[in-house]
Design an enzyme around this catalytic site. Structure first.
Site, mmCIF file in Angstrom:
data_model
loop_
_atom_site.group_PDB
_atom_site.id
_atom_site.type_symbol
_atom_site.label_atom_id
_atom_site.label_comp_id
_atom_site.label_asym_id
_atom_site.label_seq_id
_atom_site.Cartn_x
_atom_site.Cartn_y
_atom_site.Cartn_z
ATOM 1 N N ASN A 1 -0.818 6.286 -2.459
ATOM 2 C CA ASN A 1 0.186 6.242 -1.499
ATOM 3 C C ASN A 1 1.417 7.214 -1.757
ATOM 4 O OD1 ASN A 1 2.760 4.505 -0.560
ATOM 5 N ND2 ASN A 1 1.311 4.329 0.932
ATOM 6 N N ASP B 1 -6.557 7.703 -9.569
ATOM 7 C CA ASP B 1 -5.702 6.714 -8.846
ATOM 8 C C ASP B 1 -4.282 6.483 -9.898
ATOM 9 O OD1 ASP B 1 -6.218 4.921 -10.828
ATOM 10 O OD2 ASP B 1 -7.526 3.559 -9.441
ATOM 11 N N ALA B 2 -3.262 5.757 -9.417
ATOM 12 C CA ALA B 2 -1.954 5.757 -10.012
ATOM 13 C C ALA B 2 -2.460 4.663 -11.305
ATOM 14 C CB ALA B 2 -1.102 4.973 -9.285
ATOM 15 N N ASN B 3 -3.132 3.822 -11.126
ATOM 16 C CA ASN B 3 -3.454 2.989 -12.154
ATOM 17 C C ASN B 3 -4.238 3.738 -13.443
ATOM 18 O OD1 ASN B 3 -3.922 0.220 -13.412
ATOM 19 N ND2 ASN B 3 -5.890 0.558 -13.002
ATOM 20 N N THR B 4 -5.143 4.374 -13.175
ATOM 21 C CA THR B 4 -5.720 5.096 -14.409
ATOM 22 C C THR B 4 -4.815 6.286 -14.723
ATOM 23 O OG1 THR B 4 -7.790 4.552 -13.126
ATOM 24 C CG2 THR B 4 -7.697 6.290 -14.854
ATOM 25 N N CYS C 1 -3.522 4.236 4.842
ATOM 26 C CA CYS C 1 -2.647 3.069 5.089
ATOM 27 C C CYS C 1 -1.983 3.201 6.401
ATOM 28 C CB CYS C 1 -1.647 2.880 3.735
ATOM 29 S SG CYS C 1 -0.777 4.075 3.470
ATOM 30 N N PHE D 1 -15.696 1.633 -2.438
ATOM 31 C CA PHE D 1 -15.317 2.825 -1.277
ATOM 32 C C PHE D 1 -16.643 3.603 -1.426
ATOM 33 C CE2 PHE D 1 -11.188 2.179 -3.229
ATOM 34 C CZ PHE D 1 -10.479 1.487 -2.069
#
Length: 204
Positions: free
Chosen positions: A140, A104-107, A173, A59
């Site tokens: 999101n 982010d959601a993952n981290t 998105c 990004f």
């Protein structure tokens, strides 16, 4: 920036700059990293470095980041034998404040569960909890509204970390709702506030 060169606790704030380590993860909000770093550098007395996840690199351009940028490869390139420095430990010693923006959601899920499988999550797992850690969720709206997200955010708060809440807006998105990272100005203002609270740090 050479984090191993000096230990933050060894030098009074008046004799050195205040060290802010920015962690950036794989949310589209990582597009704002160049602006965020630029605004932090506008604060007199701050030295900034960045730790990036591999997905975040999608990004932004490293050429747009005017400070030292660390990634997973650096952890292993620096360490060759038992006497060599361990980068994630040197970074947690160097930094006076850790700002993860975006988170982010993952981290978020990794940190809440204690997983440390990259440079940034290793820094966070080893973080000195007497120092401030600020995090800026970004994901999101559907991911933000999943019940596990609130549990994970609460877990980070239980560690003593400070949330800079996400905001509602039209997302990249196309969805509209909560989940966008806080505005850069809001983040920078919070950094200033926390610096003052924790150290009496004042702009010159």
């Amino acid at each position: 920036m050479e984090p191993k060169a000096s230990c933050p606790a060894a030098a009074p704030l008046m004799e050195r700059k205040f060290h802010v380590l920015v962690g950036v993860t794989g949310s589209v909000a990582a597009l704002k990293l160049p602006l965020l770093v630029s605004k932090l550098l506008d604060i007199p007395g701050l030295e900034v470095a960045v730790v990036t996840t591999e997905r975040a690199k999608h990004f932004y351009s490293p050429q747009d980041i005017p400070v030292t940028l660390y990634s997973d490869a650096d952890e292993w390139e620096i360490w060759k034998s038992r006497s060599d420095p361990v980068l994630h430990i040197d970074l947690r010693r160097w930094a006076d404040l850790l700002l993860v923006a975006p988170l982010d959601a993952n981290t978020l899920g990794k940190v809440a569960s204690g997983i440390c499988d990259n440079l940034l999550t290793c820094v966070m797992r080893a973080w000195d909890r007497s120092k401030p850690l600020l995090f800026c969720p970004a994901m999101n709206t559907a991911m933000w509204e999943h019940p596990i997200t609130a549990q994970q955010v609460d877990q980070l708060k239980a560690f003593g970390y400070v949330e800079i809440p996400c905001v509602a807006k039209k997302l990249v998105c196309g969805d509209e709702g909560l989940g966008a990272m806080a505005e850069v100005g809001t983040i920078v203002d919070k950094v200033k506030e926390v610096l003052f609270q924790h150290s009496g740090f004042q702009q010159s």
